[in-house]
Design a protein around this motif. Structure first.
Motif, PDB file in Angstrom:
ATOM      1  N   MET A   1     -15.992 -23.636  -8.663  1.00 27.39           N
ATOM      2  CA  MET A   1     -15.337 -22.577  -7.888  1.00 27.39           C
ATOM      3  C   MET A   1     -14.299 -23.243  -6.991  1.00 27.39           C
ATOM      4  SD  MET A   1     -16.712 -19.832  -8.941  1.00 27.39           S
ATOM      5  CE  MET A   1     -16.428 -18.508  -7.814  1.00 27.39           C
ATOM      6  N   SER A   2     -13.135 -22.641  -6.890  1.00 29.28           N
ATOM      7  CA  SER A   2     -12.103 -23.162  -5.997  1.00 29.28           C
ATOM      8  C   SER A   2     -11.666 -22.040  -5.065  1.00 29.28           C
ATOM      9  CB  SER A   2     -10.914 -23.692  -6.793  1.00 29.28           C
ATOM     10  OG  SER A   2     -10.303 -22.660  -7.523  1.00 29.28           O
ATOM     11  N   MET A   3     -11.264 -22.436  -3.892  1.00 27.71           N
ATOM     12  CA  MET A   3     -10.821 -21.451  -2.907  1.00 27.71           C
ATOM     13  C   MET A   3      -9.380 -21.058  -3.187  1.00 27.71           C
ATOM     14  SD  MET A   3     -13.397 -20.731  -1.159  1.00 27.71           S
ATOM     15  CE  MET A   3     -12.639 -19.704   0.068  1.00 27.71           C
TER      16      MET A   3
ATOM     17  N   ALA B   1     -13.168 -17.119  -3.380  1.00 28.48           N
ATOM     18  CA  ALA B   1     -13.518 -18.165  -4.339  1.00 28.48           C
ATOM     19  C   ALA B   1     -13.183 -17.665  -5.739  1.00 28.48           C
ATOM     20  CB  ALA B   1     -14.996 -18.497  -4.226  1.00 28.48           C
TER      21      ALA B   1
END
Length: 128
Positions: free
Chosen positions: A62-64, A78
């Motif tokens: 997951m990336s912001m 996310a």
């Protein structure tokens, strides 16, 4: 990485196929099997020189990021993403040498076939 590169090249090839002339399309198709053998041969030589093979695995993460919120406001959120992990596997160098020899024989048979197919393309589409 190699799989991503291959996928990217195929995608670019498909996209450019719509723009290519019939001669270019014919030549691309005629030379594709030889290019594939050359690519695999190159990977095998690299494996032999390293002494291990590389397996690449996509790992979900997951990336912001920034998403649209209520009323169009930007809000942090996310998002799913992927990382590539590499796993190194020891190889039997004798087995890799055998694969290289097999690929070299296949390439030696494929090059004349590709040349003949390319010549046929030139004869079929002389204007290019």
């Amino acid at each position: 990485m190699a799989r991503k590169t291959s996928l990217a090249l195929v995608t670019v090839g498909v996209l450019l196929a719509g723009c290519a002339t019939p001669l270019q399309q014919c030549l691309y198709d005629a030379e594709q099997p030889a290019r594939e053998i050359e690519r695999t041969l190159s990977e095998e030589y690299a494996t032999l020189s390293r002494g291990y093979s590389i397996e690449r695995i996509r790992v979900p993460t997951m990336s912001m990021g920034v998403c649209g919120g209520p009323g169009g406001a930007a809000v942090p959120c996310a998002r799913p993403d992927y990382d590539i992990n590499e796993i190194h596997h020891r190889v039997d160098r004798d087995l890799v040498r055998e694969r290289i020899a097999l690929l070299e024989r296949q390439l030696a048979r494929e090059r004349p076939r590709a040349a003949a197919a390319s010549a046929q393309c030139q004869a079929t589409y002389p204007a290019g």
